[in-house]
Design a protein around this motif. Structure first.
Motif, short mmCIF file in Angstrom:
data_model
loop_
_atom_site.label_atom_id
_atom_site.label_comp_id
_atom_site.label_asym_id
_atom_site.label_seq_id
_atom_site.Cartn_x
_atom_site.Cartn_y
_atom_site.Cartn_z
N SER A 47 -7.03 -8.10 4.46
CA SER A 47 -7.44 -6.70 4.46
C SER A 47 -6.51 -5.85 5.32
O SER A 47 -6.28 -4.67 5.02
CB SER A 47 -8.88 -6.56 4.97
OG SER A 47 -9.01 -6.97 6.31
N ILE A 107 -10.48 0.07 7.35
CA ILE A 107 -10.49 -0.86 6.22
C ILE A 107 -10.62 -2.30 6.73
O ILE A 107 -11.44 -3.09 6.23
CB ILE A 107 -9.21 -0.71 5.39
CG1 ILE A 107 -9.20 0.65 4.69
CG2 ILE A 107 -9.06 -1.84 4.38
CD1 ILE A 107 -7.86 1.01 4.06
N ASN A 108 -9.83 -2.63 7.73
CA ASN A 108 -9.85 -3.97 8.31
C ASN A 108 -11.24 -4.30 8.88
O ASN A 108 -11.77 -5.40 8.68
CB ASN A 108 -8.79 -4.04 9.40
CG ASN A 108 -8.37 -5.45 9.77
OD1 ASN A 108 -7.95 -5.69 10.89
ND2 ASN A 108 -8.46 -6.41 8.86
N ALA A 141 -4.53 -2.78 3.81
CA ALA A 141 -4.70 -1.48 4.45
C ALA A 141 -3.36 -0.78 4.68
O ALA A 141 -3.23 0.43 4.45
CB ALA A 141 -5.44 -1.65 5.78
N VAL A 173 -7.32 4.79 9.51
CA VAL A 173 -7.88 4.34 8.24
C VAL A 173 -7.58 2.86 8.03
O VAL A 173 -8.42 2.10 7.53
CB VAL A 173 -7.33 5.19 7.07
CG1 VAL A 173 -7.84 4.65 5.74
CG2 VAL A 173 -7.74 6.64 7.24
N GLN A 174 -6.40 2.44 8.42
CA GLN A 174 -6.05 1.01 8.32
C GLN A 174 -7.05 0.17 9.10
O GLN A 174 -7.54 -0.86 8.62
CB GLN A 174 -4.64 0.77 8.84
CG GLN A 174 -3.55 1.36 7.98
CD GLN A 174 -2.18 1.29 8.64
OE1 GLN A 174 -2.05 0.86 9.78
NE2 GLN A 174 -1.15 1.73 7.92
N LEU A 199 -2.10 0.69 1.52
CA LEU A 199 -2.85 1.80 0.96
C LEU A 199 -2.63 3.12 1.69
O LEU A 199 -2.72 4.19 1.09
CB LEU A 199 -4.35 1.48 0.99
CG LEU A 199 -4.82 0.37 0.05
CD1 LEU A 199 -6.30 0.07 0.30
CD2 LEU A 199 -4.59 0.74 -1.41
N THR A 200 -2.35 3.03 2.99
CA THR A 200 -2.25 4.26 3.78
C THR A 200 -1.36 4.04 5.00
O THR A 200 -1.24 2.92 5.51
CB THR A 200 -3.64 4.72 4.25
OG1 THR A 200 -3.52 5.89 5.06
CG2 THR A 200 -4.34 3.65 5.06
N VAL A 248 -14.27 -2.87 8.19
CA VAL A 248 -15.34 -2.94 7.19
C VAL A 248 -15.26 -4.25 6.41
O VAL A 248 -16.28 -4.92 6.18
CB VAL A 248 -15.26 -1.73 6.25
CG1 VAL A 248 -16.19 -1.91 5.05
CG2 VAL A 248 -15.61 -0.45 6.99
N ALA A 249 -14.04 -4.62 6.01
CA ALA A 249 -13.88 -5.87 5.27
C ALA A 249 -14.31 -7.07 6.10
O ALA A 249 -15.00 -7.98 5.62
CB ALA A 249 -12.43 -6.03 4.82
#
Length: 232
Positions: A35, A52-53, A39, A48-49, A42-43, A55-56
């Motif tokens: 993840s 993502i990390n 991440a 935000v990275q 994606l951005t 939440v996953a």
């Protein structure tokens, strides 16, 4: 990350439990590292990275503990295994094989994540994480994780462990300066990936030492304050 077996359930053979710990650790390792790689693709926004990390990882923890808890307890973390052993919920003779299964699983998860994203199977991380504040963050993160798990186990509230661990780690990503590794096994696995979630080999020993200190603090806090009934 803790024993969620029903009290009457017959324990699985040791080999099966160790396989479950290895597979669960591999899944968690692949999630954390994979993840992180996704991440960064994606951005470019570091916040935000990290989201993502986090939440996953939190979601994967809930799923892995629910699925594997009835098989092995789903510790997926050497300090959790050790803390449960201190509380006499894991036989001392099972600490070494459990930790070995976890470490091998995390290494396999790192390799899997690297390969899934087209990288070399092993790429040693160059991310140095050496600031004193990061180490303090690891002490805090690990102490909190151990305290949460031991308190719920002592109160026979194991059904809450998957959600509690997932929520705790997800939030600790943003609360602690270290982004809450809180796990010597995943720390070793992160060495093998030069990516967003990696840690340089020279930084790992201090991180692991901080995690061991944090685990000890967590055990002491539970014994002294949070679950005194566990000592009776």
């Amino acid at each position: 990350m803790t024993d969620v077996d029903a009290p009457s359930a017959a324990p699985r053979p040791l080999a099966i439990r160790m396989l479950a710990e290895a597979l669960g650790s591999a899944g968690l390792g692949a999630t954390v590292i994979g993840s992180g790689i996704m991440a960064t693709r994606l951005t470019d926004d570091v916040g935000v990275q990290l989201l993502i990390n986090a939440v996953a990882t939190a979601a994967a923890l809930v799923v892995l503990i629910v699925v594997l808890g009835p098989v092995s307890g789903a510790h997926l973390n050497p300090v959790v295994t050790a803390a449960l052993a201190v509380q006499r919920r894991v036989p001392a003779r099972e600490i070494l094989p459990t930790v070995l299964a976890q470490v091998l699983g995390f290494a396999a998860g790192a390799v899997l994540a690297n390969l899934m994203y087209g990288g070399a199977a092993v790429s040693i991380s160059t991310t140095v994480r050496a600031e004193p504040g990061l180490l303090l963050g690891e002490v805090v993160a690990t102490a909190g994780l151990v305290a949460v798990i031991l308190t719920l186990v002592a109160r026979d509230q194991q059904a809450w462990v998957p959600a509690a661990v997932g929520l705790y780690i997800g939030s600790a990503y943003f609360v602690t300066s270290s982004t809450s590794f809180a796990n010597p096994g995943i720390t070793l696995g992160r060495i093998l990936s030069d990516s967003f979630a990696g840690i340089a080999p020279e930084s790992a020993p201090a991180f692991i030492a901080a995690q061991l200190v944090g685990a000890a603090v967590g055990v002491l806090v539970v014994r002294a304050l949070l679950a005194p009934s566990a000592r009776r």
